[in-house]
Design a protein around this motif. Structure first.
Motif, PDB file in Angstrom:
ATOM      1  N   ARG A   1      31.862  37.271  25.494  1.00  0.00           N
ATOM      2  CA  ARG A   1      31.865  38.315  24.331  1.00  0.00           C
ATOM      3  C   ARG A   1      33.024  39.310  24.301  1.00  0.00           C
ATOM      4  O   ARG A   1      33.230  39.900  23.551  1.00  0.00           O
ATOM      5  CB  ARG A   1      30.333  38.757  24.972  1.00  0.00           C
ATOM      6  CG  ARG A   1      30.001  40.073  24.136  1.00  0.00           C
ATOM      7  CD  ARG A   1      28.693  40.794  24.617  1.00  0.00           C
ATOM      8  NE  ARG A   1      28.481  42.007  23.739  1.00  0.00           N
ATOM      9  CZ  ARG A   1      27.920  42.229  22.687  1.00  0.00           C
ATOM     10  NH1 ARG A   1      27.273  40.980  22.166  1.00  0.00           N
ATOM     11  NH2 ARG A   1      27.548  43.453  22.126  1.00  0.00           N
TER      12      ARG A   1
ATOM     13  N   THR B   1      33.213  47.279  19.255  1.00  0.00           N
ATOM     14  CA  THR B   1      32.023  46.688  18.928  1.00  0.00           C
ATOM     15  C   THR B   1      31.378  46.778  17.632  1.00  0.00           C
ATOM     16  O   THR B   1      30.831  45.910  16.978  1.00  0.00           O
ATOM     17  CB  THR B   1      30.858  47.477  19.753  1.00  0.00           C
ATOM     18  OG1 THR B   1      30.576  48.847  19.872  1.00  0.00           O
ATOM     19  CG2 THR B   1      30.850  47.257  21.295  1.00  0.00           C
TER      20      THR B   1
ATOM     21  N   GLU C   1      33.548  46.657  26.770  1.00  0.00           N
ATOM     22  CA  GLU C   1      32.216  46.378  26.392  1.00  0.00           C
ATOM     23  C   GLU C   1      31.459  47.209  25.647  1.00  0.00           C
ATOM     24  O   GLU C   1      30.856  46.941  24.581  1.00  0.00           O
ATOM     25  CB  GLU C   1      31.373  45.782  27.448  1.00  0.00           C
ATOM     26  CG  GLU C   1      30.086  45.225  27.261  1.00  0.00           C
ATOM     27  CD  GLU C   1      29.311  45.044  28.324  1.00  0.00           C
ATOM     28  OE1 GLU C   1      28.197  44.598  28.461  1.00  0.00           O
ATOM     29  OE2 GLU C   1      29.591  45.613  29.559  1.00  0.00           O
ATOM     30  N   ASN C   2      31.630  48.556  26.037  1.00  0.00           N
ATOM     31  CA  ASN C   2      30.638  49.679  25.268  1.00  0.00           C
ATOM     32  C   ASN C   2      31.764  50.541  24.502  1.00  0.00           C
ATOM     33  O   ASN C   2      31.165  51.657  23.780  1.00  0.00           O
ATOM     34  CB  ASN C   2      30.064  50.412  26.430  1.00  0.00           C
ATOM     35  CG  ASN C   2      29.320  49.720  27.132  1.00  0.00           C
ATOM     36  OD1 ASN C   2      28.459  48.890  26.906  1.00  0.00           O
ATOM     37  ND2 ASN C   2      29.455  50.316  28.542  1.00  0.00           N
TER      38      ASN C   2
ATOM     39  N   ILE D   1      35.218  40.495  21.421  1.00  0.00           N
ATOM     40  CA  ILE D   1      35.177  42.005  21.256  1.00  0.00           C
ATOM     41  C   ILE D   1      36.505  42.321  21.083  1.00  0.00           C
ATOM     42  O   ILE D   1      37.133  43.027  20.378  1.00  0.00           O
ATOM     43  CB  ILE D   1      34.597  42.730  22.389  1.00  0.00           C
ATOM     44  CG1 ILE D   1      32.832  42.634  22.291  1.00  0.00           C
ATOM     45  CG2 ILE D   1      34.740  44.335  22.114  1.00  0.00           C
ATOM     46  CD1 ILE D   1      32.223  43.299  23.289  1.00  0.00           C
TER      47      ILE D   1
ATOM     48  N   TYR E   1      33.437  43.770  16.109  1.00  0.00           N
ATOM     49  CA  TYR E   1      32.967  42.660  16.589  1.00  0.00           C
ATOM     50  C   TYR E   1      31.643  42.263  15.793  1.00  0.00           C
ATOM     51  O   TYR E   1      31.658  41.037  15.376  1.00  0.00           O
ATOM     52  CB  TYR E   1      32.487  42.887  18.078  1.00  0.00           C
ATOM     53  CG  TYR E   1      31.465  41.878  18.685  1.00  0.00           C
ATOM     54  CD1 TYR E   1      31.970  40.631  18.949  1.00  0.00           C
ATOM     55  CD2 TYR E   1      30.013  41.985  19.014  1.00  0.00           C
ATOM     56  CE1 TYR E   1      31.213  39.633  19.360  1.00  0.00           C
ATOM     57  CE2 TYR E   1      29.267  41.046  19.631  1.00  0.00           C
ATOM     58  CZ  TYR E   1      29.904  39.686  19.693  1.00  0.00           C
ATOM     59  OH  TYR E   1      28.989  38.752  20.280  1.00  0.00           O
ATOM     60  N   LYS E   2      30.674  43.152  15.444  1.00  0.00           N
ATOM     61  CA  LYS E   2      29.519  42.881  14.635  1.00  0.00           C
ATOM     62  C   LYS E   2      29.979  42.486  13.239  1.00  0.00           C
ATOM     63  O   LYS E   2      29.283  41.755  12.677  1.00  0.00           O
ATOM     64  CB  LYS E   2      28.539  44.039  14.828  1.00  0.00           C
ATOM     65  CG  LYS E   2      28.098  44.618  15.853  1.00  0.00           C
ATOM     66  CD  LYS E   2      27.202  45.651  15.645  1.00  0.00           C
ATOM     67  CE  LYS E   2      26.642  46.080  17.259  1.00  0.00           C
ATOM     68  NZ  LYS E   2      25.814  47.445  17.015  1.00  0.00           N
TER      69      LYS E   2
ATOM     70  N   LYS F   1      32.776  52.000  21.133  1.00  0.00           N
ATOM     71  CA  LYS F   1      32.110  51.854  19.796  1.00  0.00           C
ATOM     72  C   LYS F   1      32.724  51.417  18.654  1.00  0.00           C
ATOM     73  O   LYS F   1      32.322  50.560  17.910  1.00  0.00           O
ATOM     74  CB  LYS F   1      31.764  53.421  19.414  1.00  0.00           C
ATOM     75  CG  LYS F   1      30.693  54.028  20.477  1.00  0.00           C
ATOM     76  CD  LYS F   1      30.514  55.379  19.954  1.00  0.00           C
ATOM     77  CE  LYS F   1      29.379  56.268  20.759  1.00  0.00           C
ATOM     78  NZ  LYS F   1      29.247  57.382  20.408  1.00  0.00           N
TER      79      LYS F   1
END
Length: 367
Positions: A198, A238, A232-233, A202, A241-242, A235
């Motif tokens: 993941r 991510t 990972e967090n 990302i 990534y979406k 903003k």
């Protein structure tokens, strides 16, 4: 092959750098390249406290004249080039005139003179060790690489290099077990099911959404990150990534409708605003074990093509890419035996595809 012998030119080069001398790290656009750059940056920051700058190449795997002009303006004492397999000899000569030069690469070896050169394929033609792993081992030659192991893991996994880099992934298991947990140690399984996979997606999503600027952004995040949670967090990453995950599903649906099968090749053109050809080719290859994947995408006046082979195919894709592009104006290709790329002008795409078809016919006759 002794990895210490492979990286010795880099160790010697780095040991000779004096405090306050400027180092410029030149890198490409993909995960392996930016993770390599991030690992070396942290080495210089933590162990040598040198002035370190980044310069991204104009093209992912090609060192162009424009990149050299930008480098010259930075006035480095030392230039380190990571994961860029195509550097014209005349540009290397010019670089030697302005700085000392270290090249860390894992593509087909070149006969560069009077530079420090790290490439495992000098020792073993079939070796496959991503640049991120090489930079991890360079870091390890000076200090405990705990801080950078997860970054090197991202670059190595992105380049499907797990098989030959087991010590790195054992290090990650020991120090960041939650990144891989008890998941089977295979590239495709880790990519799809692990937290490390993941993270890899990302980090890569910024380049896929924002092109060169996205690669620069991801590198900045990696160099500033004190732990993997910062990535990972993040903003913005991510959100990218979406976007990529949503687009990926659309492309998969279109692939099932519009792919072309020609003998042992599967051809597919991605039509998307996002740069997803490499990621999609890597995703497809495990589904077609007896095929060669030819995934291509138009970018400006060129098509960029990713070649991948199923595990039952023995064709050397590095040779195939170079031979298929040879003699075609504004075309070049190369890479690794199991993964390669070609860049060709839009007006020459038909000639290139015909060359690929003919080369594959010859390969099938050999077997």
């Amino acid at each position: 092959m002794d990895i210490k012998e492979v990286i010795l030119p880099a160790k010697t080069f780095i040991e000779s750098i004096k405090p306050r001398e400027k180092v410029v790290i030149v890198h490409g656009h993909d995960n392996d390249s930016i993770c390599s750059a991030a690992v070396l940056y942290k080495l210089f920051k933590n162990e040598f406290r040198t002035e370190t700058k980044f310069l991204i190449s104009e093209l992912n795997s090609y060192f162009t004249g424009k990149t050299f002009l930008k480098l010259k303006k930075l006035k480095p004492a030392h230039t380190i080039i990571v994961d860029i397999g195509n550097i014209p000899v005349e540009i290397v000569t010019k670089m030697r005139g302005i700085s000392r030069v270290l090249i860390v690469d894992h593509h087909t070896p070149k006969g560069y003179a009077k530079v420090s050169y790290v490439n495992p394929r000098i020792f073993d033609r079939e070796s496959y060790l991503p640049a991120s792993y090489l930079c991890y081992k360079i870091y390890e030659a000076f200090s405990d690489p705990k801080e950078v192991a997860w970054i090197a893991g991202i670059g190595t996994l992105a380049d499907m290099g797990l098989e030959n880099c087991q010590d790195l992934f054992e290090k990650i298991k020991t120090q960041y077990r939650e990144l891989v947990d008890e998941i089977e140690n295979k590239d495709d399984i880790l990519m799809e099911k692990s937290l490390l996979g993941r993270l890899t997606k990302i980090v890569g999503s910024a380049m896929e959404v924002k092109d060169v600027a996205g690669a620069v952004f991801s590198l900045k995040v990696l160099t500033e990150a004190k732990k993997y949670k910062n990535v990972e967090n993040h903003k913005t990453l991510t959100r990218y990534y979406k976007l990529v995950e949503s687009e990926f599903k659309k492309i998969e649906t279109d692939f099932n409708k519009n792919k072309k099968i020609i003998d042992s090749m599967i051809l597919y053109e991605i039509k998307s605003k996002l740069k997803l050809k490499s990621a999609f080719a890597n995703y497809l290859v495990r589904m077609f074990e007896d095929k060669i994947l030819v995934v291509y995408q138009k970018e400006g006046g060129f098509f960029n093509i990713s070649l991948r082979r199923g595990k039952e195919v023995n064709v050397d894709l590095d040779s195939l890419a170079r031979e298929a592009s040879f003699g075609i104006e504004e075309a070049s290709g190369g890479g690794h035996p199991s993964a390669a790329g070609i860049r060709v002008s839009v007006k020459q795409i038909k000639s290139l595809m015909e060359n690929l078809r003919l080369k594959m016919k010859l390969e099938s006759k050999k077997s």
